[in-house]
Write an enzyme that holds these catalytic residues in place. Structure first.
Site, PDB file in Angstrom:
ATOM      1  N   GLY A  89       0.820  -1.219   0.000  1.00 32.97           N
ATOM      2  CA  GLY A  89       0.000   0.000   0.000  1.00 32.97           C
ATOM      3  C   GLY A  89       0.844   1.255   0.000  1.00 32.97           C
ATOM      4  O   GLY A  89       0.389   2.329  -0.385  1.00 32.97           O
ATOM      5  N   ARG A  90       2.049   1.112   0.490  1.00 32.77           N
ATOM      6  CA  ARG A  90       2.938   2.285   0.466  1.00 32.77           C
ATOM      7  C   ARG A  90       4.389   1.882   0.224  1.00 32.77           C
ATOM      8  O   ARG A  90       5.320   2.601   0.583  1.00 32.77           O
ATOM      9  CB  ARG A  90       2.822   3.064   1.755  1.00 32.77           C
ATOM     10  CG  ARG A  90       3.120   2.235   2.985  1.00 32.77           C
ATOM     11  CD  ARG A  90       3.304   3.130   4.149  1.00 32.77           C
ATOM     12  NE  ARG A  90       3.247   2.377   5.387  1.00 32.77           N
ATOM     13  CZ  ARG A  90       3.403   2.925   6.567  1.00 32.77           C
ATOM     14  NH1 ARG A  90       3.605   4.217   6.660  1.00 32.77           N
ATOM     15  NH2 ARG A  90       3.344   2.194   7.648  1.00 32.77           N
ATOM     16  N   LYS A 103       9.702   2.883   0.760  1.00 30.67           N
ATOM     17  CA  LYS A 103       8.548   2.799   1.662  1.00 30.67           C
ATOM     18  C   LYS A 103       8.083   4.221   1.961  1.00 30.67           C
ATOM     19  O   LYS A 103       8.843   5.025   2.493  1.00 30.67           O
ATOM     20  CB  LYS A 103       8.934   2.081   2.956  1.00 30.67           C
ATOM     21  CG  LYS A 103       7.764   1.879   3.912  1.00 30.67           C
ATOM     22  CD  LYS A 103       8.126   0.891   5.004  1.00 30.67           C
ATOM     23  CE  LYS A 103       7.012   0.746   6.033  1.00 30.67           C
ATOM     24  NZ  LYS A 103       7.378  -0.206   7.091  1.00 30.67           N
ATOM     25  N   ASP A 163      -2.863   6.769   2.637  1.00 29.37           N
ATOM     26  CA  ASP A 163      -2.229   7.785   1.790  1.00 29.37           C
ATOM     27  C   ASP A 163      -0.909   7.363   1.134  1.00 29.37           C
ATOM     28  O   ASP A 163      -0.305   8.147   0.404  1.00 29.37           O
ATOM     29  CB  ASP A 163      -2.004   9.064   2.599  1.00 29.37           C
ATOM     30  CG  ASP A 163      -1.087   8.831   3.804  1.00 29.37           C
ATOM     31  OD1 ASP A 163      -0.564   7.707   3.950  1.00 29.37           O
ATOM     32  OD2 ASP A 163      -0.911   9.772   4.599  1.00 29.37           O
ATOM     33  N   GLY A 164      -0.447   6.141   1.428  1.00 30.37           N
ATOM     34  CA  GLY A 164       0.783   5.682   0.774  1.00 30.37           C
ATOM     35  C   GLY A 164       2.047   6.337   1.297  1.00 30.37           C
ATOM     36  O   GLY A 164       3.130   6.140   0.747  1.00 30.37           O
ATOM     37  N   ARG A 207       6.647 -12.288   0.905  1.00 32.20           N
ATOM     38  CA  ARG A 207       6.099 -12.558   2.246  1.00 32.20           C
ATOM     39  C   ARG A 207       5.203 -13.802   2.201  1.00 32.20           C
ATOM     40  O   ARG A 207       4.737 -14.180   1.124  1.00 32.20           O
ATOM     41  CB  ARG A 207       5.245 -11.353   2.690  1.00 32.20           C
ATOM     42  CG  ARG A 207       5.995 -10.039   2.673  1.00 32.20           C
ATOM     43  CD  ARG A 207       5.044  -8.866   2.383  1.00 32.20           C
ATOM     44  NE  ARG A 207       5.777  -7.607   2.240  1.00 32.20           N
ATOM     45  CZ  ARG A 207       5.968  -6.737   3.217  1.00 32.20           C
ATOM     46  NH1 ARG A 207       5.433  -6.964   4.402  1.00 32.20           N
ATOM     47  NH2 ARG A 207       6.661  -5.638   3.024  1.00 32.20           N
ATOM     48  N   ASP A 211       1.522 -11.195   6.759  1.00 33.26           N
ATOM     49  CA  ASP A 211       2.008 -10.307   5.698  1.00 33.26           C
ATOM     50  C   ASP A 211       3.323  -9.640   6.102  1.00 33.26           C
ATOM     51  O   ASP A 211       3.946  -8.974   5.287  1.00 33.26           O
ATOM     52  CB  ASP A 211       0.965  -9.251   5.339  1.00 33.26           C
ATOM     53  CG  ASP A 211       0.415  -8.535   6.559  1.00 33.26           C
ATOM     54  OD1 ASP A 211      -0.179  -9.210   7.420  1.00 33.26           O
ATOM     55  OD2 ASP A 211       0.595  -7.312   6.682  1.00 33.26           O
ATOM     56  N   ASN A 212       3.732  -9.826   7.357  1.00 30.12           N
ATOM     57  CA  ASN A 212       5.017  -9.269   7.797  1.00 30.12           C
ATOM     58  C   ASN A 212       6.049 -10.370   8.044  1.00 30.12           C
ATOM     59  O   ASN A 212       6.985 -10.184   8.807  1.00 30.12           O
ATOM     60  CB  ASN A 212       4.820  -8.444   9.072  1.00 30.12           C
ATOM     61  CG  ASN A 212       4.055  -7.150   8.804  1.00 30.12           C
ATOM     62  OD1 ASN A 212       4.017  -6.671   7.682  1.00 30.12           O
ATOM     63  ND2 ASN A 212       3.449  -6.596   9.833  1.00 30.12           N
TER      64      ASN A 212
HETATM   65  P1  AMP Z   1       1.713  -2.754   8.209  1.00 26.22           P
HETATM   66  O1  AMP Z   1       0.869  -2.740   9.429  1.00 26.22           O
HETATM   67  O2  AMP Z   1       2.618  -1.546   8.080  1.00 26.22           O
HETATM   68  O3  AMP Z   1       2.458  -4.021   8.024  1.00 26.22           O
HETATM   69  O4  AMP Z   1       0.707  -2.608   6.983  1.00 26.22           O
HETATM   70  C1  AMP Z   1      -0.383  -3.444   6.750  1.00 26.22           C
HETATM   71  C2  AMP Z   1      -0.985  -3.128   5.419  1.00 26.22           C
HETATM   72  O5  AMP Z   1      -1.454  -1.765   5.408  1.00 26.22           O
HETATM   73  C3  AMP Z   1      -0.035  -3.241   4.245  1.00 26.22           C
HETATM   74  O6  AMP Z   1      -0.771  -3.685   3.148  1.00 26.22           O
HETATM   75  C4  AMP Z   1       0.423  -1.821   4.040  1.00 26.22           C
HETATM   76  O7  AMP Z   1       0.845  -1.573   2.726  1.00 26.22           O
HETATM   77  C5  AMP Z   1      -0.837  -1.037   4.358  1.00 26.22           C
HETATM   78  N1  AMP Z   1      -0.535   0.326   4.824  1.00 26.22           N
HETATM   79  C6  AMP Z   1      -0.054   0.711   6.033  1.00 26.22           C
HETATM   80  N2  AMP Z   1       0.084   2.045   6.082  1.00 26.22           N
HETATM   81  C7  AMP Z   1      -0.292   2.531   4.882  1.00 26.22           C
HETATM   82  C8  AMP Z   1      -0.381   3.842   4.314  1.00 26.22           C
HETATM   83  N3  AMP Z   1      -0.053   4.927   4.981  1.00 26.22           N
HETATM   84  N4  AMP Z   1      -0.823   3.926   3.048  1.00 26.22           N
HETATM   85  C9  AMP Z   1      -1.170   2.841   2.343  1.00 26.22           C
HETATM   86  N5  AMP Z   1      -1.135   1.608   2.821  1.00 26.22           N
HETATM   87  C10 AMP Z   1      -0.701   1.436   4.078  1.00 26.22           C
HETATM   88 MG    MG Z   2       3.499  -4.795   6.711  1.00 26.86          MG
END
Ligand code: AMP
Ligand code: MG
Length: 515
Positions: free
Chosen positions: A100-101, A121, A133-134, A198, A268-269
């Site tokens: 997502g980002r 990132k 917002d990416g 992943r 996913d992590n």
């Molecule tokens: P995370 O908790 O950082 O591992 O993210 C979980 C999911 O949310 C992943 O698919 C990320 O790409 C998405 N994600 C987290 N923060 C953002 C952001 N600010 N914009 C877009 N996608 C996000």
């Molecule tokens: Mg993640």
């Protein structure tokens, strides 16, 4: 900068789309360009990662580098894409997530023939951004940059970080999730890894019944990321899953060794290479506590707390095994891999604990010795890192509990536990006397596995506070200390236990997922 040679296999060998469709099916990635930022500024780079890519420090300071790794311009040979994955989050299937980002920039082949995938990132919206917002804020980007390098220098498998670039643009975040959104400085980290695949990349294809593509992704992963595995298709599959389980088990032992808590071990992590990936609300154990989690989102259930990480890793591997079921030659191979996780975890845990305590070999009785002191450390709120360095200095002829006192946070808990620690020390010394070893040799060994410097949350927070004011000196000091985590001498303020003021300060002990 001309020296970068790209060979972008992920997007060449696997199907993708143009990134214009809202429903992704039958693809592993979508083309997407980073969104340009207004005033990029290089805050930090890792000289070690530069040299992995055969880049010079002069390259890092060049305008081309800044523009490329801020996402403003692609270099020759780069491609930009976001990948598709799903995941189990906090125990539930969360459906499609995806980058997502994160935006891939392609795969560099260095002069040694190694493959290093580059990924920004926080470089803007992708087809997988959902409603977000990416972007990424400076505080979380700085934490990822510093910690991935610190983990590497500790000798722990991890993705790496090339650069930390301020975007010059603001990002709105409600950091404490308390209804007070604020504008924060944005930043972009360029992450570097042999592969960013992943568990979730496999899970999404299985969940959507895209078995043919699932098979392709398995074949691709075997061929690109595990080329050394040879044999028939069935043999290769079995060995691969066996190895994924093994590496994941070893990683869990390594996190336990240094007191690292990932904080968000969603599937996913989890890296298919067994690397530490996605540094979010992670933390380092100060006072020893297996139930501790730095992640405020996990405050209620402590699913991802320090002492649960191996259990969760096993659970995550079971989800991966389920996803691989449709293409696995047999269920038995998957079960064998999972059983191998258990064996590997147990045997390497014993080895690691023996090394931490300076024991030349693990004996059956040692489990009780170790569990007893872990319980004491927990009850008496003793600092984990400090304790093991002080323990290495204990001499067999004159062991004294006073020597361990600096590792205690509370004098009253030292007083009330001194007797129990004294009893434990005499057991420990008796055990040491049973092995042919000198105090000096044991100390040397112990100090090679018990770090003196770890990136405690309050230290990273100080670097964030300074960087927000434009002062990068703390980040650079931390990066320097992180290079030699096992060395004896460090600036005293970088190896001090968590100070009282940090106990309840945001970012210093607990963190939200807001990033
Ligand atoms: P995370 O908790 O950082 O591992 O993210 C979980 C999911 O949310 C992943 O698919 C990320 O790409 C998405 N994600 C987290 N923060 C953002 C952001 N600010 N914009 C877009 N996608 C996000
Ligand atoms: Mg993640």
């Amino acid at each position: 900068m001309k020296s970068l040679h790209f060979d972008n296999r992920f997007i060449r060998d696997l199907p993708g789309d143009a990134g214009t469709s809202s429903t992704s099916h039958g693809i592993c990635w979508s083309a997407v360009a980073p969104t340009a930022v207004s005033r990029p500024f290089l805050l930090a780079y890792s000289p070690e990662v530069l040299s992995l890519l055969n880049l010079s420090e002069a390259d890092a300071r060049s305008p081309e580098f800044l523009q490329a790794f801020a996402g403003n311009r692609l270099l020759e040979g780069m491609a930009s894409y976001a990948t598709r994955y799903g995941g189990h989050q906090f125990g539930q299937w969360a459906g499609q997530l995806g980058d997502g980002r994160a935006i891939g920039l392609g795969e560099v082949i260095n002069q040694a023939g190694e493959r290093w995938e580059l990924q920004l990132k926080g470089a803007g919206i992708t087809p997988y951004s959902r409603r977000a917002d990416g972007r990424a804020v400076l505080r979380s980007s700085l934490r990822e940059f510093l910690c991935s390098e610190a983990m590497h220098h500790l000798g722990i498998p991890t993705t790496r970080a090339l650069s930390l670039i301020a975007t010059g643009d603001g990002v709105v975040r409600d950091m404490l999730y308390d209804g007070n959104p604020a504008v924060e400085p944005g930043a972009i980290v360029c992450r570097v890894s042999p592969s960013f695949t992943r568990f979730g990349h496999f899970e999404i294809l299985a969940a959507r019944g895209e078995y043919e593509l699932l098979q392709r992704l398995v074949n691709f992963t075997l061929s690109r990321d595990f080329p050394f595995i040879v044999g028939t298709d069935a043999e290769r599959f079995a060995q691969w899953f066996h190895l994924v389980c093994e590496r994941t088990a070893l990683l869990m032992v390594e996190w336990l060794r240094v007191g690292f808590v990932h904080g968000v071990m969603n599937t996913d992590n989890m890296s298919i290479l067994g690397l530490t990936i996605d540094y979010g609300p992670y933390g380092w154990v100060d006072n020893f506590d297996p139930g501790w989690t730095p992640n405020t989102t996990d405050e209620q259930f402590h699913r991802y707390c320090f002492g649960q990480q191996s259990v969760v890793a096993r659970w995550n591997l079971e989800r991966l095994a389920e996803a691989l079921m449709p293409v696995a030659p047999s269920r038995k191979m998957l079960d064998a891999g999972l059983a191998h996780f258990d064996d590997t975890f147990q045997s390497s845990l014993s080895k690691m604990l023996a090394a931490k305590f300076g024991l030349l070999e693990w004996q059956d009785d040692d489990a009780d010795l170790v569990e007893t002191v872990f319980e004491l450390l927990h009850n008496a709120e003793v600092d984990m890192t400090e304790f093991f360095r002080l323990l290495s200095e204990v001499t067999c002829h004159a062991p004294t509990v006073q020597h361990l006192k600096p590792a205690f946070y509370q004098p009253s808990l030292f007083d009330s536990h001194a007797e129990a620690f004294t009893a434990w020390l005499s057991r420990y010394v008796a055990r040491l006397q049973g092995q042919s070893d000198s105090d000096w040799a044991r100390r040397t060994r112990m100090n090679q596995v018990n770090p003196r410097f770890v990136l405690r949350n309050y230290l990273a927070q100080q670097a964030i506070d300074a960087a927000t004011q434009g002062d990068m000196s703390m980040l650079n000091r931390l990066l320097d200390a992180a290079r030699q985590p096992y060395a004896d001498s460090h600036p005293i303020d970088l190896i001090a236990k968590r100070p009282d003021w940090a106990l309840n300060k945001a970012g210093c002990s607990k963190l939200s997922c807001s990033s």
